[in-house]
Design a protein around this motif. Sequence first.
Motif, PDB file in Angstrom:
ATOM      1  N   PRO A 470       0.829  -1.221   0.000  1.00 14.62           N
ATOM      2  CA  PRO A 470       0.000   0.000   0.000  1.00 14.62           C
ATOM      3  C   PRO A 470       0.856   1.262   0.000  1.00 14.62           C
ATOM      4  CG  PRO A 470      -0.826  -1.584   1.587  1.00 14.62           C
ATOM      5  CD  PRO A 470       0.474  -2.134   1.086  1.00 14.62           C
ATOM      6  N   GLY A 471       0.496   2.188  -0.858  1.00 15.60           N
ATOM      7  CA  GLY A 471       1.178   3.481  -0.917  1.00 15.60           C
ATOM      8  C   GLY A 471       2.474   3.483  -1.685  1.00 15.60           C
ATOM      9  N   ALA A 472       2.841   2.338  -2.312  1.00 13.72           N
ATOM     10  CA  ALA A 472       4.137   2.279  -2.988  1.00 13.72           C
ATOM     11  C   ALA A 472       4.140   3.079  -4.276  1.00 13.72           C
ATOM     12  CB  ALA A 472       4.503   0.827  -3.276  1.00 13.72           C
ATOM     13  N   ARG A 473       3.020   2.994  -5.021  1.00 15.93           N
ATOM     14  CA  ARG A 473       3.029   3.620  -6.341  1.00 15.93           C
ATOM     15  C   ARG A 473       1.742   4.383  -6.590  1.00 15.93           C
ATOM     16  NH1 ARG A 473       5.932  -0.647 -10.519  1.00 15.93           N
ATOM     17  NH2 ARG A 473       7.915  -0.701  -9.426  1.00 15.93           N
ATOM     18  N   ARG A 474       1.874   5.440  -7.386  1.00 20.09           N
ATOM     19  CA  ARG A 474       0.712   6.236  -7.809  1.00 20.09           C
ATOM     20  C   ARG A 474       0.827   6.461  -9.309  1.00 20.09           C
ATOM     21  NH1 ARG A 474       1.857   9.715  -3.212  1.00 20.09           N
ATOM     22  NH2 ARG A 474       2.815  11.134  -4.676  1.00 20.09           N
ATOM     23  N   GLU A 475      -0.170   6.045 -10.041  1.00 14.54           N
ATOM     24  CA  GLU A 475      -0.139   6.099 -11.503  1.00 14.54           C
ATOM     25  C   GLU A 475      -0.179   7.533 -12.017  1.00 14.54           C
ATOM     26  OE1 GLU A 475       0.068   4.839 -15.359  1.00 14.54           O
ATOM     27  OE2 GLU A 475       0.213   3.595 -13.582  1.00 14.54           O
ATOM     28  N   THR A 476      -0.931   8.431 -11.346  1.00 20.36           N
ATOM     29  CA  THR A 476      -1.128   9.792 -11.864  1.00 20.36           C
ATOM     30  C   THR A 476       0.179  10.559 -11.923  1.00 20.36           C
ATOM     31  OG1 THR A 476      -3.330   9.779 -10.910  1.00 20.36           O
ATOM     32  CG2 THR A 476      -2.419  11.914 -11.538  1.00 20.36           C
ATOM     33  N   LEU A 477       0.951  10.549 -10.840  1.00 18.58           N
ATOM     34  CA  LEU A 477       2.215  11.283 -10.812  1.00 18.58           C
ATOM     35  C   LEU A 477       3.208  10.705 -11.808  1.00 18.58           C
ATOM     36  CD1 LEU A 477       4.006  13.443  -9.591  1.00 18.58           C
ATOM     37  CD2 LEU A 477       4.640  11.820  -7.786  1.00 18.58           C
ATOM     38  N   GLU A 478       3.231   9.375 -11.928  1.00 19.79           N
ATOM     39  CA  GLU A 478       4.158   8.767 -12.868  1.00 19.79           C
ATOM     40  C   GLU A 478       3.832   9.159 -14.303  1.00 19.79           C
ATOM     41  OE1 GLU A 478       7.380   6.510 -14.147  1.00 19.79           O
ATOM     42  OE2 GLU A 478       6.793   7.296 -12.190  1.00 19.79           O
ATOM     43  N   ALA A 479       2.542   9.205 -14.623  1.00 18.63           N
ATOM     44  CA  ALA A 479       2.159   9.620 -15.981  1.00 18.63           C
ATOM     45  C   ALA A 479       2.594  11.063 -16.247  1.00 18.63           C
ATOM     46  CB  ALA A 479       0.646   9.482 -16.153  1.00 18.63           C
ATOM     47  N   TYR A 480       2.466  11.911 -15.241  1.00 25.22           N
ATOM     48  CA  TYR A 480       2.882  13.313 -15.382  1.00 25.22           C
ATOM     49  C   TYR A 480       4.394  13.397 -15.610  1.00 25.22           C
ATOM     50  CZ  TYR A 480       4.556  17.759 -13.477  1.00 25.22           C
ATOM     51  OH  TYR A 480       5.216  18.928 -13.263  1.00 25.22           O
ATOM     52  N   LEU A 481       5.182  12.635 -14.817  1.00 21.57           N
ATOM     53  CA  LEU A 481       6.632  12.672 -14.970  1.00 21.57           C
ATOM     54  C   LEU A 481       7.066  12.098 -16.310  1.00 21.57           C
ATOM     55  CD1 LEU A 481       7.795  11.612 -11.388  1.00 21.57           C
ATOM     56  CD2 LEU A 481       7.585  13.907 -12.330  1.00 21.57           C
ATOM     57  N   LYS A 482       6.399  11.043 -16.755  1.00 22.25           N
ATOM     58  CA  LYS A 482       6.737  10.467 -18.059  1.00 22.25           C
ATOM     59  C   LYS A 482       6.438  11.446 -19.190  1.00 22.25           C
ATOM     60  CE  LYS A 482       6.440   5.527 -17.035  1.00 22.25           C
ATOM     61  NZ  LYS A 482       7.875   5.320 -17.332  1.00 22.25           N
ATOM     62  N   ARG A 483       5.366  12.236 -19.030  1.00 22.42           N
ATOM     63  CA  ARG A 483       5.051  13.226 -20.063  1.00 22.42           C
ATOM     64  C   ARG A 483       6.162  14.281 -20.143  1.00 22.42           C
ATOM     65  NH1 ARG A 483       2.402  18.075 -19.903  1.00 22.42           N
ATOM     66  NH2 ARG A 483       1.605  17.744 -17.805  1.00 22.42           N
ATOM     67  N   LEU A 484       6.679  14.731 -18.975  1.00 20.33           N
ATOM     68  CA  LEU A 484       7.757  15.717 -18.987  1.00 20.33           C
ATOM     69  C   LEU A 484       9.041  15.121 -19.567  1.00 20.33           C
ATOM     70  CD1 LEU A 484       7.293  17.576 -15.595  1.00 20.33           C
ATOM     71  CD2 LEU A 484       6.275  18.059 -17.794  1.00 20.33           C
ATOM     72  N   GLU A 485       9.328  13.857 -19.220  1.00 20.36           N
ATOM     73  CA  GLU A 485      10.514  13.219 -19.793  1.00 20.36           C
ATOM     74  C   GLU A 485      10.386  13.065 -21.302  1.00 20.36           C
ATOM     75  OE1 GLU A 485      10.861   9.600 -17.714  1.00 20.36           O
ATOM     76  OE2 GLU A 485      11.577  10.494 -15.843  1.00 20.36           O
ATOM     77  N   LYS A 486       9.195  12.713 -21.768  1.00 24.69           N
ATOM     78  CA  LYS A 486       8.964  12.588 -23.207  1.00 24.69           C
ATOM     79  C   LYS A 486       9.131  13.942 -23.896  1.00 24.69           C
ATOM     80  CE  LYS A 486       7.548  10.694 -27.056  1.00 24.69           C
ATOM     81  NZ  LYS A 486       8.409   9.751 -27.808  1.00 24.69           N
ATOM     82  N   LEU A 487       8.698  15.001 -23.219  1.00 26.13           N
ATOM     83  CA  LEU A 487       8.844  16.350 -23.778  1.00 26.13           C
ATOM     84  C   LEU A 487      10.320  16.694 -23.964  1.00 26.13           C
ATOM     85  CD1 LEU A 487       7.656  19.113 -24.567  1.00 26.13           C
ATOM     86  CD2 LEU A 487       7.646  19.715 -22.140  1.00 26.13           C
ATOM     87  N   GLU A 488      11.154  16.395 -22.978  1.00 25.24           N
ATOM     88  CA  GLU A 488      12.582  16.679 -23.095  1.00 25.24           C
ATOM     89  C   GLU A 488      13.234  15.793 -24.167  1.00 25.24           C
ATOM     90  OE1 GLU A 488      14.507  16.479 -19.354  1.00 25.24           O
ATOM     91  OE2 GLU A 488      13.576  18.306 -18.580  1.00 25.24           O
ATOM     92  N   GLU A 489      12.793  14.537 -24.274  1.00 21.81           N
ATOM     93  CA  GLU A 489      13.350  13.654 -25.305  1.00 21.81           C
ATOM     94  C   GLU A 489      13.042  14.174 -26.708  1.00 21.81           C
ATOM     95  OE1 GLU A 489      11.898   9.754 -24.635  1.00 21.81           O
ATOM     96  OE2 GLU A 489      12.926   9.491 -22.708  1.00 21.81           O
TER      97      GLU A 489
END
Length: 559
Positions: A470-489
Amino acid sequence: MDNVLSIVVLVLVALVGGLALGLLLYRLKSGQAPTPVSVQSEEVQKILESAQKESERIIELAKEEAQRIRQEAEEKRREIEQIIAQRRSELEKKEQEVEQKWKLAEQTLSQREQSIAQKEQVVERRFEALERREEELYKRDRELRDLERQIEKARRDLENRIREIQEVERQVQELKDRELLELQRIASMTMEEARAEVLRKAEESAKIEAIRVAKRIEEEAKEMAEMRAKRIITTAVQRLASEIAINYTTTAVELPSNDFKGRIIGREGRNIRTFELLTGVDLIIDDTPDLVTISSFDPLRREIAKEALERLIEDGRIHPARIEEIVNEVKKETDEKIRKTGEEACMELGLYDINPGLYYYIGKLYYRTSYSQNVLLHSKEVAYIAGLLAEELGLDAKMARRAGLLHDVGKAISHELGGSHTDIGIELCKRYGEPDPVLNAIRAHHNEEPVRYPEVALVCAADALSAARPGARRETLEAYLKRLEKLEEIVKSFKGVVNAYAVQAGREVRVMVSPEEMSDEEAYQLSKDIARKIEEELEFPGQIKVVVIRETRHVEYAK
């Protein structure tokens, strides 16, 4: 005066001539016969003589009058000259007085300017002294706070130690009392009672040993059963006190006073622009007292920016050149800190034979997240659980911990190189000579190849346990971070781009290009191309501002 006299004489002559002519005309009009020429000449002679006398008398009078007028004029001239001389003297005196007053005013003004300059120097020195004093007080206050924390920690440790000593003393006293009672009891027993007591204790010991043997047999019988597997997993997870770390996208830095905000911004904002450009973060300076917020989705950038800003505040010298120097210094120290973190993780898990070249990549996992879960802490957690499970099952616990620690090592640089983190992890581990079970764990935990070793199966199970708690992972924040990483790529895929930073929660991307490879016109076109490619390949809310920065620096040294 001579001109006046000449005019008077001419007037008199004209007057005498007019009288003679008038007398002649009068006689002609009265009917008198003309007299002979001789008689007329005598009369004319008389008239002329009379006129001459009269004219002489008039001339004398005129001369006297002219003399009087000349004397009066001379007196007037002397009076005027005296007045002029007097006025000139007064004017000269006034000029001298004005000159003296002007010189005195110049001296006074010069003295006042010197006094003001001296006072300004004194004020500037006092201000510098106050600044130094303020910095010293700030450092002393910080040292005092550190000392207070150390004293408080020492006091707590001392109290805990005293409680431990008291508990040990109590246990020793209880043991002493029990032994004393036992000695008293034994001393009062007969031979038969003593023999019976020995047999009773032997019987109890045999029963305990029999119970242990039966329990061992039972555990061996249930080793492959589902209940035993669940018990082992539960035991392993319960024995692990995992470290919990929540990574946000902002970091707050405390300021000694609110005045530092203006110094951080700098004249016309040049300090804050330089800081944001060098670190790739966004500084938020609002009305919150004594606080500055660092915003970035990348934890490593936030850590570098936080350390650099704290050093600049402590140093007090905040200007673009000093900012660049501090940021470069912090980046070098952070690389060493990352390597040290990786080494400590290996030592903590007892993996002393890992190639030191992997320390940097392991330490860098601390600044990576997977569905908001810190990757290094996740890897350590997987290593611990897999090792405990291996110990429970009698397998190679060290190899299980090794594979668990390195199963996600590719995530350390996958965002920089692009591609699958498993492929990158395989390449890294092969380069540094890791054994085949580690390579199998890297691919098998994503079902890219079958499990070939029992330790790898435990790593996969531990990975699922760590991610599912419980509490290990949150999909929403990860999707947001992946979007920023994709933007830089996307931005870094263009030729000539040196670096790119996504800021303002992904609403702006700052692109730094090489001035040698790209002109101003090409940089302008690049901003349009980047914006077009972002629209084609990325889904995002609102709009994204693309800022292309082309900076040329010319450096020379004075020797």
